[in-house]
Design an enzyme around this catalytic site. Structure first.
Site, mmCIF file in Angstrom:
data_model
loop_
_atom_site.group_PDB
_atom_site.id
_atom_site.type_symbol
_atom_site.label_atom_id
_atom_site.label_comp_id
_atom_site.label_asym_id
_atom_site.label_seq_id
_atom_site.Cartn_x
_atom_site.Cartn_y
_atom_site.Cartn_z
ATOM 1 N N LYS A 85 -55.306 -91.414 -62.414
ATOM 2 C CA LYS A 85 -56.002 -92.026 -61.282
ATOM 3 C C LYS A 85 -55.732 -93.530 -61.271
ATOM 4 C CE LYS A 85 -60.739 -92.042 -59.417
ATOM 5 N NZ LYS A 85 -62.135 -91.632 -59.702
ATOM 6 N N SER A 160 -63.899 -88.831 -55.980
ATOM 7 C CA SER A 160 -62.851 -89.776 -55.642
ATOM 8 C C SER A 160 -61.520 -89.522 -56.357
ATOM 9 C CB SER A 160 -63.323 -91.187 -55.966
ATOM 10 O OG SER A 160 -63.556 -91.315 -57.347
ATOM 11 N N SER A 184 -66.889 -87.369 -59.102
ATOM 12 C CA SER A 184 -65.498 -87.730 -58.799
ATOM 13 C C SER A 184 -64.453 -86.942 -59.583
ATOM 14 C CB SER A 184 -65.277 -89.225 -59.006
ATOM 15 O OG SER A 184 -65.841 -89.923 -57.926
#
Lengths: 479, 81
Positions: A85, A160, A184
């Protein structure tokens, strides 16, 4: 055996590398071929440091050639490609947290998570898209572009960590890392049909992770199977002198521990309040099916009462906004990044409401009140775990939503993560694993464990994946 | 614009924007509506009695964590920034 190497699980990839059936360069190249083939359809990736990755793969191959199996003693993930990420600082590789304000930012240091993975020999192949600064549950609020759902590109990937989940679902990497403040990791794992682990707060270091809400941020793995996630967590877990909030509790060797886990006689708490909300029918029946499977394996289902998750939505909203306003105050564009005018709408919205909740005259009404309700939520789980070994429920109330549906509601993320917020606020560990389909889209089962009970939820998930095959189903997109 | 019990005025939006050094020109109206909506939802917490409860600022219970001499916290050369 050099085709479809990107499809291998971490366990399979390691076995092949150890048996010299293929090289790390083969593996990494297969992932890039897949990225070239399908990433334009879902847009999971940002930076792709291909040259660096191939160099690292070559180094791994040389080590294996020179030392044979001994090379894996020091480097247990040697030669395995992973995606990360974009809120993890990666030295000399662009790191933006999917935000315009950090566009073109090249970090001068490495996050502990990526350092540990790199030291273990894993090869970083790309940085993945996310909601900008992780502010969202869809990966639509990325300042660059949304990441689409691998199962239906008219829908969102979840967020996310949407890029990481989509990359794993489409076999563009062997495993990925994400981070979770509240949902997330679990959310996008559920909506993309992959396995994700949110470790206990303080189990995995936050050093070098671009902060969202410092009292709940928890980095963790996203993988094709739960034992892959357990393997990665064994590498990531532990005290870090660079993060004072990491715990002294000794981590376990999770991937070994789960092999001998016994589910017989374990008590699974089923909270009524998690099923009484507006659940999609198909989601409910998939999760009920999973609970029956656990019963079949010898576990006992116990009805339990937990606080209505609606309170957690409010607590999380206040705490998250407040911590964001403090964490994003440091972005002034002086030493790095661009001026504050580059902040996106979502970040502005969150900073402002946080500053309001913390301001004189409102502090007691909002921030202090929320921290007191947090005490109630922590006590509520403590009471529950006196009677059960872990708690089960749906990860998300619905399957992946269509693009644009979230923008209408200023608390969309919190509402979507309604069944996740309480455990995040309490700092508990949890997993999301695929447990079926609704409207031909994947459904996630969530297992919540007590603090530092990673082996418990991972063990139960491992047994579930031994007797089911939902985690092996793949999106048709690249078939 | 819908009516909310907790009204967050456009003037308040401008005031907070100034505090956090953000430019919200032409976004005052939508932000005022969104903040009002959010604060309205948050009122749900008033249903819970919390007078005598302590706050939970962190969940791991760690405290007074100091750096060690073997591991000083200045991990990065300022010039590299």
């Amino acid at each position: 055996m050099t085709s479809d190497l990107n499809k291998l699980t971490l366990a399979q990839a390691l076995m092949g590398l150890k048996d010299k059936k293929f090289t790390s360069v083969d593996l990494v190249s297969a992932c890039y071929t897949q990225i070239d083939k399908v990433d334009s359809k879902v847009k999971a990736f940002l930076a792709l440091p291909k040259e660096k990755a191939l160099e690292a793969a070559k180094r791994a191959d040389r080590l294996i050639a020179d030392l044979g199996l001994n090379a894996f003693d020091k480097h247990p993930l040697l030669g395995v490609p992973y995606a990360c990420k974009d809120n993890f600082n990666t030295k000399d590789i662009e790191t933006t947290a999917s935000s315009n304000i950090l566009k073109a930012y090249i970090p001068p240091y490495e996050s502990t998570v990526t350092q540990k993975l790199n030291d273990a020999g894993a090869v970083l192949i790309g940085k993945t898209n996310m909601d900008a600064f992780a502010h969202g549950s869809s990966t639509e609020t990325s300042d660059f572009f949304p990441t689409l759902n691998p199962w239906d590109t008219k829908r969102v990937a979840g967020g996310s960590s949407g890029g990481s989940a989509a990359a794993v679902a489409l076999d563009m990497c062997t495993f990925a890392v994400g981070s979770e403040t509240s949902g997330s990791i679990r959310g996008p794992a559920a909506w993309c049909g992959v396995s994700g682990v949110k470790p206990t707060y303080g189990r995995v270091s936050r050093f070098g992770v671009i902060a969202m809400a410092s009292s709940t941020d928890s980095p963790g793995p996203i993988g094709k199977t739960i034992d892959d996630c357990a393997y990665v967590l064994s590498i990531l877990a532990g005290k870090d002198l660079n993060d004072a909030t990491t715990s002294d509790v000794t981590p376990e060797i999770y991937h070994e521990k789960i092999q001998t886990y016994q589910i017989k006689g374990k008590k699974i708490g089923v909270p009524k309040s998690y099923f009484n909300i507006d659940l999609e029918t198909g989601v409910k029946s998939a999760v009920m099916g999973a609970l029956k499977e656990f019963e079949k394996q010898g576990a006992r289902l116990v009805d339990i009462e937990l606080l209505d998750p609606k309170y957690s939505i409010a607590v999380y909203t206040i705490l998250q906004r407040s911590e964001v306003s403090s964490n994003l105050a440091r972005f002034d564009g002086i030493r790095f990044g661009h001026p504050r005018t580059a902040f996106g709408f979502e970040a502005k919205k969150r900073m402002m409401l946080g500053a309001y909740a913390l301001s004189a005259g409102y502090y007691d009404q909002y921030y202090s009140k929320a921290q007191k309700v947090r005490t109630l939520i922590v006590a509520d789980f403590k009471r529950a775990f006196d009677n059960v070994d872990f708690i089960a429920g749906p990860t998300m109330p619905t399957v992946a939503l269509k693009l644009g549906e979230g923008a209408k509601n200023p608390m969309f993320g919190e509402m979507a993560d309604v069944l996740i917020n309480p455990s995040s606020i309490a700092g508990l560990t949890a997993v999301s694993i695929p447990c079926g389909f609704s409207q031909n889209l994947p459904v996630g089962l969530q297992l919540l464990g007590n603090m530092f009970a990673e082996s418990e939820v991972l063990g139960a998930s491992y047994i579930y994946q031994q007797v089911t095959s939902f985690h092996k189903d793949k999106p048709k997109l690249y078939a | 614009m819908l009516q909310y019990e907790c009204m967050f005025s456009q003037d308040e939006v401008k005031h907070i924007a100034k505090l956090v050094k953000l430019d919200v020109t032409d976004q005052e109206e939508i932000l005022s509506e969104m903040f009002s909506q959010t604060l309205d939802y948050i009122k749900v917490l008033d249903e819970l009695q919390t007078q005598d409860l302590p706050e939970t600022y962190q969940v791991t219970g760690t405290k007074n964590v100091f750096q060690t001499q073997e591991h000083p916290c200045n991990t990065l050369d300022q010039k590299r920034l």
